[in-house]
Motif scaffolding. Structure first.
Motif, short mmCIF file in Angstrom:
data_model
loop_
_atom_site.label_atom_id
_atom_site.label_comp_id
_atom_site.label_asym_id
_atom_site.label_seq_id
_atom_site.Cartn_x
_atom_site.Cartn_y
_atom_site.Cartn_z
N MET A 45 0.81 -1.22 0.00
CA MET A 45 0.00 0.00 0.00
C MET A 45 0.85 1.28 0.00
N ILE A 46 2.08 1.19 0.46
CA ILE A 46 2.94 2.37 0.55
C ILE A 46 3.12 2.97 -0.84
N GLY A 47 2.82 4.27 -0.95
CA GLY A 47 2.93 4.97 -2.23
C GLY A 47 1.67 5.78 -2.50
N SER A 48 1.54 6.22 -3.76
CA SER A 48 0.40 7.06 -4.18
C SER A 48 -0.60 6.24 -4.98
N TRP A 49 -1.89 6.53 -4.72
CA TRP A 49 -2.98 5.81 -5.36
C TRP A 49 -4.01 6.81 -5.90
N SER A 50 -4.65 6.44 -6.99
CA SER A 50 -5.79 7.19 -7.52
C SER A 50 -7.00 6.27 -7.41
N CYS A 51 -8.05 6.77 -6.75
CA CYS A 51 -9.23 5.94 -6.49
C CYS A 51 -10.47 6.57 -7.10
N SER A 52 -11.29 5.74 -7.72
CA SER A 52 -12.56 6.16 -8.29
C SER A 52 -13.67 5.46 -7.50
N THR A 53 -14.55 6.26 -6.87
CA THR A 53 -15.61 5.72 -6.03
C THR A 53 -16.96 6.01 -6.66
N LYS A 54 -17.78 4.96 -6.79
CA LYS A 54 -19.11 5.10 -7.37
C LYS A 54 -20.15 4.64 -6.35
N TYR A 68 0.04 6.76 0.98
CA TYR A 68 0.32 5.96 2.17
C TYR A 68 1.83 6.01 2.44
N ALA A 69 2.19 6.15 3.72
CA ALA A 69 3.60 6.14 4.12
C ALA A 69 3.72 5.58 5.52
N LEU A 70 4.84 4.94 5.80
CA LEU A 70 5.13 4.48 7.15
C LEU A 70 5.59 5.68 7.96
N ASP A 71 5.02 5.87 9.16
CA ASP A 71 5.42 7.03 9.96
C ASP A 71 6.82 6.83 10.54
N VAL A 176 -27.92 1.26 -0.56
CA VAL A 176 -27.00 1.94 -1.47
C VAL A 176 -25.67 1.20 -1.47
N SER A 177 -25.19 0.85 -2.65
CA SER A 177 -23.89 0.19 -2.75
C SER A 177 -22.82 1.22 -3.10
N VAL A 178 -21.63 1.00 -2.58
CA VAL A 178 -20.51 1.88 -2.85
C VAL A 178 -19.34 0.99 -3.27
N ALA A 179 -18.77 1.28 -4.44
CA ALA A 179 -17.66 0.49 -4.96
C ALA A 179 -16.53 1.44 -5.34
N THR A 180 -15.31 1.06 -4.94
CA THR A 180 -14.13 1.88 -5.23
C THR A 180 -13.09 1.01 -5.92
N VAL A 181 -12.43 1.59 -6.93
CA VAL A 181 -11.31 0.95 -7.61
C VAL A 181 -10.11 1.88 -7.47
N CYS A 182 -9.02 1.36 -6.90
CA CYS A 182 -7.80 2.17 -6.70
C CYS A 182 -6.65 1.55 -7.48
N THR A 183 -5.89 2.41 -8.15
CA THR A 183 -4.69 1.96 -8.86
C THR A 183 -3.51 2.76 -8.35
N LYS A 184 -2.39 2.07 -8.21
CA LYS A 184 -1.17 2.71 -7.71
C LYS A 184 -0.50 3.49 -8.81
N SER A 185 -0.07 4.69 -8.48
CA SER A 185 0.58 5.56 -9.47
C SER A 185 2.04 5.18 -9.63
#
Length: 185
Positions: A45-54, A68-71, A176-185
């Motif tokens: 998960m560490i890094g940048s992501w772009s997420c589309s939520t419907k 996401y980053a480790l503190d 109501v359903s909520v679906a998200t797709v995230c891809t790492k940049s």
């Protein structure tokens, strides 16, 4: 006899101070550091992501950028997310998550806080295959939402995840359903 009283008083005073010094020495014992979480299952998960939520009650998806980053302590993964305005989101929204593992209760913990008073506390028992289920213990039924499901995160690959959840509108009873797709940049 008058000399005996001050000596007796001094002896009594010393006797009461000895246990105080002994307990102070016990209290000064350092507490050992808790072991740091094993983030190996979350490392992707560490890094940048772009997420589309419907959401099924909205005409289109909205996009969130998350990092996401480790503190610096090694005890938390920190996430910061920004959602740009769309027709039903009037201003930019920022949300933060802090994720850690509690070895005492053997569960993952996600603390959420953000703009406009957003907050949440979720727990997960951990990964089962490629699935991680979060249970929001801070949810309380209210005038808008009467119930909600857990959120299931699916690791599709090291660079793609999806999440699904549902909630029930309080007034209409509509699910109501909520679906998200995230891809790492």
């Amino acid at each position: 006899m008058h000399i005996f009283r001050p000596l007796a008083f001094a002896a009594a005073l010393v006797a009461t101070m000895v246990p105080a010094f002994a307990s102070a020495q016990v209290e000064a014992t350092p507490i050992p550091n808790a072991p740091k979480p094993n983030f190996s299952s979350m490392q992707f998960m560490i890094g940048s992501w772009s997420c589309s939520t419907k959401s099924s009650r909205r005409p289109a998806a909205y996009v969130t950028t998350s990092t996401y980053a480790l503190d610096s302590t090694g005890y938390w993964i920190e996430q910061s997310s920004v959602t740009k305005p769309v027709a039903w989101v009037k201003s930019t929204l920022s949300v933060n998550d802090k994720i850690t593992y509690d070895p005492t209760t053997k569960r993952w913990v996600d603390v959420t806080y953000g703009d406009q008073g957003a907050y949440g506390l979720s727990f997960s028992k951990g990964w089962v295959g490629n699935y991680l289920t979060w249970h929001d213990v801070s949810f309380a039924p209210n005038g808008d939402i009467s119930a909600q499901s857990d959120t299931t995160l699916t690791k599709v690959s090291a660079t793609k995840v999806t999440t699904t959840s549902t909630f029930t509108e309080a007034k209409s009873g509509r699910h109501v359903s909520v679906a998200t797709v995230c891809t790492k940049s």
